[in-house]
Design an enzyme around this catalytic site. Structure first.
Site, PDB file in Angstrom:
ATOM      1  N   ASN A 185       0.867  -1.184   0.000  1.00 28.04           N
ATOM      2  CA  ASN A 185       0.000   0.000   0.000  1.00 28.04           C
ATOM      3  C   ASN A 185       0.905   1.236   0.000  1.00 28.04           C
ATOM      4  OD1 ASN A 185      -1.816   2.042   0.500  1.00 28.04           O
ATOM      5  ND2 ASN A 185      -2.221   1.445   2.636  1.00 28.04           N
ATOM      6  N   TRP A 186       0.968   1.904  -1.141  1.00 33.94           N
ATOM      7  CA  TRP A 186       1.900   3.032  -1.270  1.00 33.94           C
ATOM      8  C   TRP A 186       1.356   4.311  -0.629  1.00 33.94           C
ATOM      9  CZ3 TRP A 186       3.858   2.664  -7.090  1.00 33.94           C
ATOM     10  CH2 TRP A 186       4.486   1.431  -7.264  1.00 33.94           C
ATOM     11  N   LYS A 187       0.114   4.264  -0.192  1.00 35.40           N
ATOM     12  CA  LYS A 187      -0.525   5.432   0.455  1.00 35.40           C
ATOM     13  C   LYS A 187      -0.355   6.680  -0.419  1.00 35.40           C
ATOM     14  CE  LYS A 187       0.346   3.328   4.899  1.00 35.40           C
ATOM     15  NZ  LYS A 187       0.128   3.422   6.317  1.00 35.40           N
ATOM     16  N   HIS A 233      -9.558   1.070   5.074  1.00 34.54           N
ATOM     17  CA  HIS A 233      -8.275   1.239   5.767  1.00 34.54           C
ATOM     18  C   HIS A 233      -8.475   2.166   6.970  1.00 34.54           C
ATOM     19  CE1 HIS A 233      -4.097   2.306   6.549  1.00 34.54           C
ATOM     20  NE2 HIS A 233      -3.755   1.235   5.851  1.00 34.54           N
ATOM     21  N   GLY A 255       2.347   1.879  10.832  1.00 32.88           N
ATOM     22  CA  GLY A 255       3.265   3.007  10.692  1.00 32.88           C
ATOM     23  C   GLY A 255       3.994   3.373  11.973  1.00 32.88           C
ATOM     24  N   SER A 303       3.409  -2.497  10.310  1.00 28.53           N
ATOM     25  CA  SER A 303       4.876  -2.499  10.440  1.00 28.53           C
ATOM     26  C   SER A 303       5.523  -3.821  10.022  1.00 28.53           C
ATOM     27  CB  SER A 303       5.283  -2.116  11.863  1.00 28.53           C
ATOM     28  OG  SER A 303       4.830  -0.810  12.177  1.00 28.53           O
ATOM     29  N   GLY A 348       2.784  -1.292   4.325  1.00 25.82           N
ATOM     30  CA  GLY A 348       2.796   0.138   4.023  1.00 25.82           C
ATOM     31  C   GLY A 348       4.213   0.611   3.765  1.00 25.82           C
ATOM     32  N   GLY A 349       4.835   1.201   4.780  1.00 23.41           N
ATOM     33  CA  GLY A 349       6.161   1.827   4.660  1.00 23.41           C
ATOM     34  C   GLY A 349       7.189   0.982   3.916  1.00 23.41           C
TER      35      GLY A 349
HETATM   36  C1  PEP Z   1      -0.768  -0.096   5.966  1.00 27.48           C
HETATM   37  O1  PEP Z   1      -0.650   0.921   5.323  1.00 27.48           O
HETATM   38  O2  PEP Z   1      -1.782  -0.771   5.809  1.00 27.48           O
HETATM   39  C2  PEP Z   1       0.294  -0.489   6.894  1.00 27.48           C
HETATM   40  C3  PEP Z   1       0.176  -1.616   7.525  1.00 27.48           C
HETATM   41  O3  PEP Z   1       1.363   0.357   7.028  1.00 27.48           O
HETATM   42  P1  PEP Z   1       2.814   0.030   7.702  1.00 27.48           P
HETATM   43  O4  PEP Z   1       3.286  -1.246   7.079  1.00 27.48           O
HETATM   44  O5  PEP Z   1       3.669   1.206   7.358  1.00 27.48           O
HETATM   45  O6  PEP Z   1       2.581  -0.118   9.177  1.00 27.48           O
END
Ligand code: PEP
Length: 253
Positions: free
Chosen positions: A10-12, A96, A174, A214, A235-236
């Site tokens: 998920n590049w947000k 989300h 995150g 994370s 995400g990240g």
């Molecule tokens: C997400 O965006 O769904 C997510 C889990 O982010 P991260 O991996 O950065 O915690």
């Protein structure tokens, strides 16, 4: 039961068109033989078309990060499932926690989005998960149960079978604070048992339940070793080609 692993990035709200193209070209180069795992990227809306063109003839599949529930109309700023299909999406992330938090999305809206997504033969990646406060008060399972009941309200069993459910504890998104393997497994097992009691055991065994919060190259192996964890929503760590590649290749350890 063996379910096909599913790893989505998920590049947000990151990546310009040029940056998206650079990232996806690295992924495309790396994933020539990823036959035993679904690899999915969810770029921002502005980069969907170019990424879609670039991943044609590759194993990488395309997801959007959100959708509206109407097909077309006077809904300024919104994008419909028909448009997402048109651009080449196969999946849509729905509900989300960042959408719930910043845009006041609730389970009823998410239910509408899921139904609209399914009507256009797209696969919803349905996000659920508790806040830190809810976990500390011992309400984790109640929150999850309510989210499942309300988000999946009135769906047919065959529709539920096709969904991806993403368990994402809000306190782990995150923050760098991953749920432990056992905390995640416990929640996933609860979700599967819930599906079994709401529908049936076969359905519960077929639905893929992925973890988000994370996820990094160094914790994916432990998570994927859990019997009820079928993949990850990242995400990240999906914004950087080497780390996303390592996550997708978790099995090679
Ligand atoms: C997400 O965006 O769904 C997510 C889990 O982010 P991260 O991996 O950065 O915690």
């Amino acid at each position: 039961m063996k379910r096909r692993p599913f790893i989505a990035g998920n590049w947000k709200m990151y990546k310009t068109i040029d940056e998206a193209l650079v990232l996806v070209s690295h992924l495309k180069e790396a994933f020539l033989e990823e036959k035993n795992v679904d690899v999915v990227v969810a770029p921002p809306f502005t980069a969907l078309k170019v990424v879609s063109d670039q991943i044609k003839d590759s194993v990488i599949q395309l997801s959007a990060q959100d959708t509206f529930w109407e097909e077309s109309g006077a809904y300024t700023g919104e994008i419909s499932p028909a448009m997402l299909r048109d651009v080449g999406c196969r999946y849509v992330i729905v509900g989300h926690s960042e959408r719930r938090r910043y845009f006041r999305e609730d389970n009823e809206m998410i239910n509408r989005k899921i139904k609209a997504t399914l009507n256009f033969s797209l696969v919803p990646i349905v996000c659920i998960g508790e806040s830190l406060e809810e976990r500390e008060m011992g309400h984790t399972f109640n929150v999850i149960e309510r989210q499942i009941n309300e988000c999946l309200y009135n769906l047919l069993p065959d529709e539920v079978k096709s969904l991806i459910i993403a368990y994402e504890p809000i306190w782990a998104i995150g923050t760098g604070q991953t749920a432990t393997d056992l905390q995640a497994q416990e929640a996933h097992q609860f979700i599967r048992q819930l599906l079994s009691s709401l529908y049936d055991t076969h359905l519960a065994n077929v639905v893929r339940i992925i973890y988000g919060g994370s996820v990094k190259p160094d914790n994916i192996g432990g998570l994927m070793a859990q019997p009820d964890i079928d993949g990850a929503l990242v995400g990240g760590a999906s914004l950087n080609a080497p780390s996303f590649i390592d996550i997708v290749r978790f099995e090679r350890g």
